[in-house]
Design an enzyme around this catalytic site. Structure first.
Site, short mmCIF file in Angstrom:
data_model
loop_
_atom_site.label_atom_id
_atom_site.label_comp_id
_atom_site.label_asym_id
_atom_site.label_seq_id
_atom_site.Cartn_x
_atom_site.Cartn_y
_atom_site.Cartn_z
N MET A 51 0.48 -1.33 -0.29
CA MET A 51 -0.39 -0.03 -0.04
C MET A 51 1.26 1.11 0.30
O MET A 51 1.34 1.76 1.06
CB MET A 51 -0.47 -0.17 1.22
CG MET A 51 -2.11 -0.90 1.07
SD MET A 51 -2.78 -1.49 2.29
CE MET A 51 -1.82 -1.19 4.17
N GLY A 52 1.57 1.69 -1.05
CA GLY A 52 1.91 3.10 -0.95
C GLY A 52 0.81 3.68 -0.68
O GLY A 52 -0.05 4.46 -1.36
N THR A 53 0.55 4.52 0.47
CA THR A 53 -0.01 4.96 0.79
C THR A 53 -0.14 6.36 1.67
O THR A 53 0.85 7.02 1.73
CB THR A 53 -1.15 3.78 2.30
OG1 THR A 53 -0.89 2.36 1.22
CG2 THR A 53 -1.57 4.43 3.09
N THR A 54 -0.82 7.04 1.56
CA THR A 54 -1.46 8.11 2.83
C THR A 54 -2.86 7.96 3.98
O THR A 54 -3.74 7.34 3.94
CB THR A 54 -2.15 9.60 2.10
OG1 THR A 54 -1.14 10.04 0.60
CG2 THR A 54 -2.19 10.51 2.64
#
Length: 271
Positions: A51-54
């Site tokens: 999850m390349g996430t914010t």
């Protein structure tokens, strides 16, 4: 010696009898967790989901607001564009997950299980600090195999709304607000400018929604929709904001259901 020391730490922080809990739970089974592969330009459909996430946690005057985007990727392939990265641990505590999806999910499952045991033993809900320290113990004792950063937020009757950041390696830091994931790189200056003490619930949620949408606009690994969770003395409120309800930023295109909405209906070809 390592297991005994970990057992004593757990007993001290959670206030439960060490004789009833095996210290082996502090070390996750080695076959359960896999480490995320490095992203490259070749699409590997068998790669672990990450999850390349914010993810964001913000306190306000009376509770906390958690927020996250919804993009889960496998390398450069978007495996799920509407995933839920805000996971319930107890009735009053939630966790935002980033990094390896498998790693963050297994940590959340373990913590939820042990918090349920803890609640039964004490006869009252676990505090936010207890939940955050359990996440920290699992993250630290398995730091060589886990690739996940977590934000724990919730409300309890002792200390009100609290936010704890637990990044890679198992450090724990309590802060009035914290951000994580790949999209956080674009938000530090934004939060330095707009953050203020004593915000209302609506102001805090608007800040979280605006910050996540800004990260989605700038970070290629963040995307999808915005989910928020509001936790206070009255309970928990979950909100969902699709892409067409998010603010547009510089050079962003308005969302469309079809490319035909932009190009118009093509005319039939004359042969």
């Amino acid at each position: 010696m390592r297991k005994r020391r970990a057992r004593l730490d757990f007993t001290c922080e959670l206030g439960v009898r060490a004789s009833n809990i095996s210290p082996s739970f502090l070390l996750l089974p080695p076959l359960v967790v896999t480490v995320t592969g490095i992203m490259d330009h070749n699409v590997d459909f068998n790669a672990p989901h990450s999850m390349g996430t914010t993810i964001i946690g913000v306190t306000y005057n009376g509770g906390v607001v958690l927020g996250a985007d919804s993009r889960t990727s496998t390398g450069v392939y978007v495996a799920n564009r509407a995933s839920d990265k805000i996971t319930q641990l107890t009735d009053n505590v939630y966790v935002c997950r980033s990094g390896s999806a498998a790693d963050s999910q297994v940590v959340s499952d373990y913590v939820r299980y042990f918090l349920h045991q803890h609640t039964i033993q004490l006869g009252q809900p676990a505090t936010v600090k207890v939940a955050a320290n359990l996440v920290r113990l699992l993250s630290y004792n398995n730091k060589n195999v886990l690739e996940t950063g977590l934000i724990v937020g919730g409300w309890d009757k002792y200390e009100g709304g609290q936010i704890y950041g637990i990044p890679l390696g198992g450090t724990i830091v309590q802060q009035p607000f914290t951000i994580g994931g790949s999209g956080s790189s674009y938000l530090y200056g934004f939060f330095d400018q707009v953050w203020k003490e004593g915000m209302t619930k609506d102001e805090a949620e608007d800040l979280v929604k605006k910050a996540v949408s800004l990260a989605i606009a700038r970070d290629g690994a963040s995307g999808g929709v915005v989910r928020t969770v509001i936790i206070n003395s009255e309970g928990v409120t979950r909100n969902f904001y699709p892409g067409d309800q998010l603010p547009l930023w510089h050079e962003e295109l308005e969302p469309h259901n079809s490319l035909l909405d932009i190009l118009g209906t093509p005319e039939p070809m004359n042969i």
